[in-house]
Design a protein around this motif. Structure first.
Motif: not given
Length: 183
Positions: A51-61
């Motif tokens: 899975t690419p590291f994107d805006t949604i993953t930053l929100i998840g973090n």
């Protein structure tokens, strides 16, 4: 760049709230030791799933940081209560970690299991939210392990460092006071 700043601000705000809660600027550091370890867990989950590291993953973090800090607060707050009752630091830390094992596991596992449908869903639109769920699952799984192991160790180390710092601070000011008094 904006989300990195938001994550940094979230950690700073969490630190300030915990400082007020614990009435200490040092104790929250023991809880925050689990944050980089959790971030490593979320990155590994993204890597393993491709899975690419994107805006949604930053929100998840950002979401994940709030959850893992809650687990650390549950444990450290109980350890502090035991210490106020007269237990020494090692005994209180061990008893607190064992006693709070179940609440920490329950909190983490319910969140992880609740995120699994979002992570594996193949319905329309789910591909945008799956990275968020994968980030939270990976980070929370790693953070749970580290909350149970690293946070108690960090608590003891931070407490001892604070004690040494307080003694050095007192010694420096006592010497300064002696110089002023001509002793």
């Amino acid at each position: 760049r904006n989300f990195r700043g938001a994550l940094f601000m979230a950690i700073i705000l969490i630190y300030l709230v915990m400082s007020a809660l614990f009435e200490s600027f040092v104790l929250p550091l023991s809880i925050l030791t689990s944050v980089p370890l959790a971030l490593a867990g979320s990155i590994w989950m993204l890597y393993l799933t491709g899975t690419p590291f994107d805006t949604i993953t930053l929100i998840g973090n950002i979401l994940m940081v709030g959850i893992i800090v809650n687990n650390g607060i549950v444990m450290i707050d109980y350890i502090n209560k035991l210490r106020k009752q007269g237990m020494d630091i090692l005994e209180a830390t061990l008893d607190g970690a064992v006693t709070r094992l179940r609440p920490v596991l329950i909190t983490s596992l319910t969140t992880i299991f609740a995120m699994i449908p979002m992570a594996v869903s193949k319905t329309e639109g789910s591909e945008t939210m799956a990275p968020l769920a994968l980030t939270v699952i990976g980070g929370l799984a790693a953070a749970t392990l580290f909350t149970l192991l690293a946070v108690p160790v960090a608590y003891i180390m931070v407490d001892q460092a604070a004690g040494i710092g307080a003694r050095v601070w007192t010694w420096v000011f006592q010497r300064e006071e002696m110089k002023q008094n001509g002793e």
